[in-house]
Design an enzyme around this catalytic site. Sequence first.
Site, mmCIF file in Angstrom:
data_model
loop_
_atom_site.group_PDB
_atom_site.id
_atom_site.type_symbol
_atom_site.label_atom_id
_atom_site.label_comp_id
_atom_site.label_asym_id
_atom_site.label_seq_id
_atom_site.Cartn_x
_atom_site.Cartn_y
_atom_site.Cartn_z
ATOM 1 C CE LYS A 107 12.290 6.409 0.508
ATOM 2 N NZ LYS A 107 13.489 6.312 -0.346
ATOM 3 C CD GLN A 115 16.549 8.476 -0.851
ATOM 4 O OE1 GLN A 115 15.919 7.739 -0.102
ATOM 5 N NE2 GLN A 115 16.093 8.824 -2.045
ATOM 6 C CG ASP A 150 15.416 1.029 -2.085
ATOM 7 O OD1 ASP A 150 14.203 1.304 -1.965
ATOM 8 O OD2 ASP A 150 16.327 1.788 -1.705
#
Length: 315
Positions: A53, A97, A120
Site C-alpha cells: 500500500k 491494518q 477502508d
Amino acid sequence: MSARILSGTVIRDQIYAELAQEIAELKSIGVRPGLAAVLVGDDPASKIYVRSKIAACEQLGLGNVHLTPPANTTTAELLAIVRELNSRDDVDGILVQLPLPPQIEAKKILEAVDPAKDVDGFHPINIGRLVEERPTMVACTPLGVMEILRRSKIPVEGADAVVIGRSNIVGKPMALLLMHADATVTVCHSKTRDLRKFTREADILIAAAGRPALVVPEDVRPGATVIDVGTTRITDPRQAEKIFAHNPERLEKFRKNGSAVVGDVHPDVARVAGALTPVPGGVGPLTIAMLMSNTVKAARLRRGQRTPEAVTSSR
Ligand code: NAD
C-alpha cells in the site's frame, strides 16, 4: 471453452492512469493527498500488505505516513495514535491494518477513525451510509470487484448474483453494492446447506470464503462470470497437487517455493466460466487501487470538492 481472464493488473493500471491525472490537478492547487497506514506488531502477511500500500502511494506521488507501534500496544495507546492522525491536515486517509493483536478492542479503534478519513470504509457511519445508498467511503475490495465488472462490461443490472461469504469487510458490502447496481443478490455462507444449488444459478458468482478451491467446475453455470476474492497461502503438497492438477507450471513453482497463493475458485473453473479473475493478479491489485482512489476522494471531499463519478461512486 475457456473463460475470458479478467486481469486485475490491467484494470489497476487504467485506474492509476486516471488517478495520476486527478493527483496532478490537485497538486496544481497545492494539495497532496496523504495516507497514513498503522501496522501494529509484526504479522508477516500484514507487513507485506502495508508495504504494497505504501509502495502504491509512492508510485502515485501520494503523501504517506507509516506507523508501526509494537505488538503489545494497548487500546488506549492506539486510540491516541488514531486521534492524532484524525487531527493532522496532511493525512486524508487512515488505515489501521487488520487483524489487530487480541488485547486491542478493534471495534473501538475502527470507530475512532474520522469517518471522513475512513478510506477502508469500515466505520459504522460509512457502512450505514452504504446501506442507505448515500455517497460514502466504501470498502476497497468490494469496490474493486465492481470496477472489474464495470470496466469488463459484465452486465450487472437484472443479473442473478451469488456472493459466497458474509464478512463485514467483503461479503456484506459486496452484496449491497451488487444490490444497488440492480442485481438480484443471494448471500451464501458457512451454514448454507446446499451451496451448489445457489452457485449453479449465478450469472455472477463472487467467492469470498477464504477456502482454497472451494468452487469447482460443477458449481458454476456455463458462461457465468466468476470473481475470485479468496487469497490463501497453501503449503500442503497434496492440496497443491489437487489444485494444480492441470497446471504443471504452477505445480512446479509450488514445489520450488514450498507454498503458493490460491483463490477460492479451482483453476479448472476456467473451462466452464465465461469470465474469471485469476489469483494472484485479479481482485488483489484492485483492492489497493481502490484504497488509492478512496484517499484521493477523501482529500477532495475534505476540501469541499466534488469527485469524478467513475471510480468513486458506490454504484
Ligand atoms: P472471513 O473469514 O471474515 O469470512 C469468510 C466468510 O466465508 C464467512 O462469512 C463464512 O461464513 C464464509 N464461508 C467460510 N467457509 C465457507 C464455506 N465452506 N461455504 C460457504 N461459505 C463459507 O474472510 P474475509 O475477510 O471476508 O475474506 C475472505 C477471503 O477473501 C479470504 O481468503 C481473504 O484473504 C480474501 N481477501 C482478499 C482480498 C484481496 O484484496 N484480494 C481482500 C480481502 C479479503
